[in-house]
Design a protein around this motif. Structure first.
Motif, PDB file in Angstrom:
ATOM      1  N   MET A   1       0.842  -1.176   0.000  1.00 31.69           N
ATOM      2  CA  MET A   1       0.000   0.000   0.000  1.00 31.69           C
ATOM      3  C   MET A   1       0.894   1.250   0.000  1.00 31.69           C
ATOM      4  O   MET A   1       1.856   1.328   0.744  1.00 31.69           O
ATOM      5  CB  MET A   1      -0.887  -0.037   1.252  1.00 31.69           C
ATOM      6  N   THR A   2       0.529   2.229  -0.818  1.00 31.57           N
ATOM      7  CA  THR A   2       1.339   3.445  -0.931  1.00 31.57           C
ATOM      8  C   THR A   2       0.845   4.514   0.042  1.00 31.57           C
ATOM      9  O   THR A   2      -0.250   4.400   0.609  1.00 31.57           O
ATOM     10  CB  THR A   2       1.274   4.017  -2.355  1.00 31.57           C
ATOM     11  N   ARG A   3       1.619   5.567   0.184  1.00 32.86           N
ATOM     12  CA  ARG A   3       1.202   6.696   1.018  1.00 32.86           C
ATOM     13  C   ARG A   3      -0.067   7.331   0.461  1.00 32.86           C
ATOM     14  O   ARG A   3      -0.944   7.745   1.219  1.00 32.86           O
ATOM     15  CB  ARG A   3       2.318   7.728   1.118  1.00 32.86           C
ATOM     16  N   ASP A   4      -0.140   7.423  -0.872  1.00 32.07           N
ATOM     17  CA  ASP A   4      -1.359   7.962  -1.493  1.00 32.07           C
ATOM     18  C   ASP A   4      -2.577   7.114  -1.145  1.00 32.07           C
ATOM     19  O   ASP A   4      -3.653   7.630  -0.881  1.00 32.07           O
ATOM     20  CB  ASP A   4      -1.206   8.042  -3.014  1.00 32.07           C
ATOM     21  N   ASP A   5      -2.392   5.795  -1.137  1.00 35.33           N
ATOM     22  CA  ASP A   5      -3.492   4.893  -0.764  1.00 35.33           C
ATOM     23  C   ASP A   5      -3.906   5.119   0.689  1.00 35.33           C
ATOM     24  O   ASP A   5      -5.090   5.133   1.011  1.00 35.33           O
ATOM     25  CB  ASP A   5      -3.084   3.427  -0.948  1.00 35.33           C
ATOM     26  N   ASP A   6      -2.900   5.303   1.559  1.00 33.50           N
ATOM     27  CA  ASP A   6      -3.198   5.549   2.978  1.00 33.50           C
ATOM     28  C   ASP A   6      -3.987   6.847   3.149  1.00 33.50           C
ATOM     29  O   ASP A   6      -4.962   6.894   3.913  1.00 33.50           O
ATOM     30  CB  ASP A   6      -1.910   5.615   3.803  1.00 33.50           C
ATOM     31  N   LEU A   7      -3.567   7.909   2.451  1.00 34.67           N
ATOM     32  CA  LEU A   7      -4.294   9.187   2.547  1.00 34.67           C
ATOM     33  C   LEU A   7      -5.724   9.045   2.025  1.00 34.67           C
ATOM     34  O   LEU A   7      -6.665   9.577   2.612  1.00 34.67           O
ATOM     35  CB  LEU A   7      -3.553  10.287   1.793  1.00 34.67           C
ATOM     36  N   GLN A   8      -5.875   8.315   0.926  1.00 33.11           N
ATOM     37  CA  GLN A   8      -7.217   8.113   0.379  1.00 33.11           C
ATOM     38  C   GLN A   8      -8.090   7.333   1.357  1.00 33.11           C
ATOM     39  O   GLN A   8      -9.238   7.704   1.599  1.00 33.11           O
ATOM     40  CB  GLN A   8      -7.142   7.370  -0.954  1.00 33.11           C
ATOM     41  N   ARG A   9      -7.559   6.274   1.957  1.00 31.88           N
ATOM     42  CA  ARG A   9      -8.323   5.491   2.935  1.00 31.88           C
ATOM     43  C   ARG A   9      -8.707   6.352   4.127  1.00 31.88           C
ATOM     44  O   ARG A   9      -9.832   6.279   4.631  1.00 31.88           O
ATOM     45  CB  ARG A   9      -7.518   4.277   3.393  1.00 31.88           C
ATOM     46  N   LEU A  10      -7.767   7.182   4.588  1.00 29.82           N
ATOM     47  CA  LEU A  10      -8.042   8.063   5.716  1.00 29.82           C
ATOM     48  C   LEU A  10      -9.154   9.048   5.370  1.00 29.82           C
ATOM     49  O   LEU A  10     -10.095   9.243   6.148  1.00 29.82           O
ATOM     50  CB  LEU A  10      -6.764   8.806   6.121  1.00 29.82           C
ATOM     51  N   LEU A  11      -9.057   9.662   4.210  1.00 29.06           N
ATOM     52  CA  LEU A  11     -10.062  10.618   3.778  1.00 29.06           C
ATOM     53  C   LEU A  11     -11.442   9.969   3.669  1.00 29.06           C
ATOM     54  O   LEU A  11     -12.445  10.517   4.147  1.00 29.06           O
ATOM     55  CB  LEU A  11      -9.666  11.238   2.434  1.00 29.06           C
ATOM     56  N   LEU A  12     -11.500   8.797   3.067  1.00 32.76           N
ATOM     57  CA  LEU A  12     -12.785   8.099   2.925  1.00 32.76           C
ATOM     58  C   LEU A  12     -13.354   7.694   4.285  1.00 32.76           C
ATOM     59  O   LEU A  12     -14.566   7.775   4.504  1.00 32.76           O
ATOM     60  CB  LEU A  12     -12.633   6.885   2.003  1.00 32.76           C
ATOM     61  N   ALA A  13     -12.478   7.282   5.197  1.00 35.23           N
ATOM     62  CA  ALA A  13     -12.948   6.911   6.542  1.00 35.23           C
ATOM     63  C   ALA A  13     -13.497   8.128   7.277  1.00 35.23           C
ATOM     64  O   ALA A  13     -14.539   8.053   7.943  1.00 35.23           O
ATOM     65  CB  ALA A  13     -11.808   6.275   7.346  1.00 35.23           C
ATOM     66  N   VAL A  14     -12.832   9.273   7.140  1.00 36.69           N
ATOM     67  CA  VAL A  14     -13.297  10.503   7.789  1.00 36.69           C
ATOM     68  C   VAL A  14     -14.646  10.920   7.204  1.00 36.69           C
ATOM     69  O   VAL A  14     -15.559  11.302   7.942  1.00 36.69           O
ATOM     70  CB  VAL A  14     -12.248  11.625   7.670  1.00 36.69           C
TER      71      VAL A  14
END
Length: 156
Positions: A1-14
């Motif tokens: 998983m990339t940093r971009d993927d982590d940011l996207q997952r975080l944003l979607l979770a928020v």
């Protein structure tokens, strides 16, 4: 998983948590109202056009929202000191009190959804929240003083 993927997952979770809390609080006020009050609290009085830009909405949309919020006593509109054609919008005491009550309801609605998180998970959330908030210029919770420079810029 990339940093971009982590940011996207975080944003979607928020976003998902925000929707859940909005449904659980059963607040009929539009989310834009709370966002606008938060912006005014954190950035001080704003010209109507600047407030629309900060909120990423059209100026006519912000004008309608501010009109409704003014009628409800949540904000006050005054003429710009240097140009009477320009409105400056300020959160009222009643608006800030309503915002704080809404945040309390929001936190209360979220609490059951995250009650089983471990101390390590909470630590990770705390670190992520602090790091990302600093990157986007959010005012730390509990620190709602408006820097003099930002306040001056708001009414230039």
């Amino acid at each position: 998983m990339t940093r971009d993927d982590d940011l996207q997952r975080l944003l979607l979770a928020v976003h998902a948590l925000t929707r859940i809390a909005a449904l659980d609080t059963q607040s009929e006020a539009p989310a834009a109202q709370w966002r606008t009050l938060t912006l005014l609290r954190d950035h001080g009085p704003q010209r109507l056009g600047d407030l629309a830009t900060l909120s990423r909405v059209t100026q006519p949309g912000m004008t309608r929202l501010v009109h409704q919020m003014d009628a409800a006593g949540l904000v006050a509109r005054t003429a710009h000191p240097g140009d009477s054609r320009v409105s400056v919008v300020t959160a009222t005491g009643a608006g800030l009190a309503a915002l704080e009550r809404w945040y309390e309801q929001f936190r209360g609605a979220l609490a059951p959804h995250v009650a089983d998180m471990s101390d390590d998970e909470w630590q990770a959330v705390s670190v992520a929240a602090a790091a990302l908030s600093a990157r986007v210029g959010l005012v730390p919770v509990g620190s709602h003083e408006v820097p003099a420079k930002k306040e001056k810029e708001a009414v230039r």
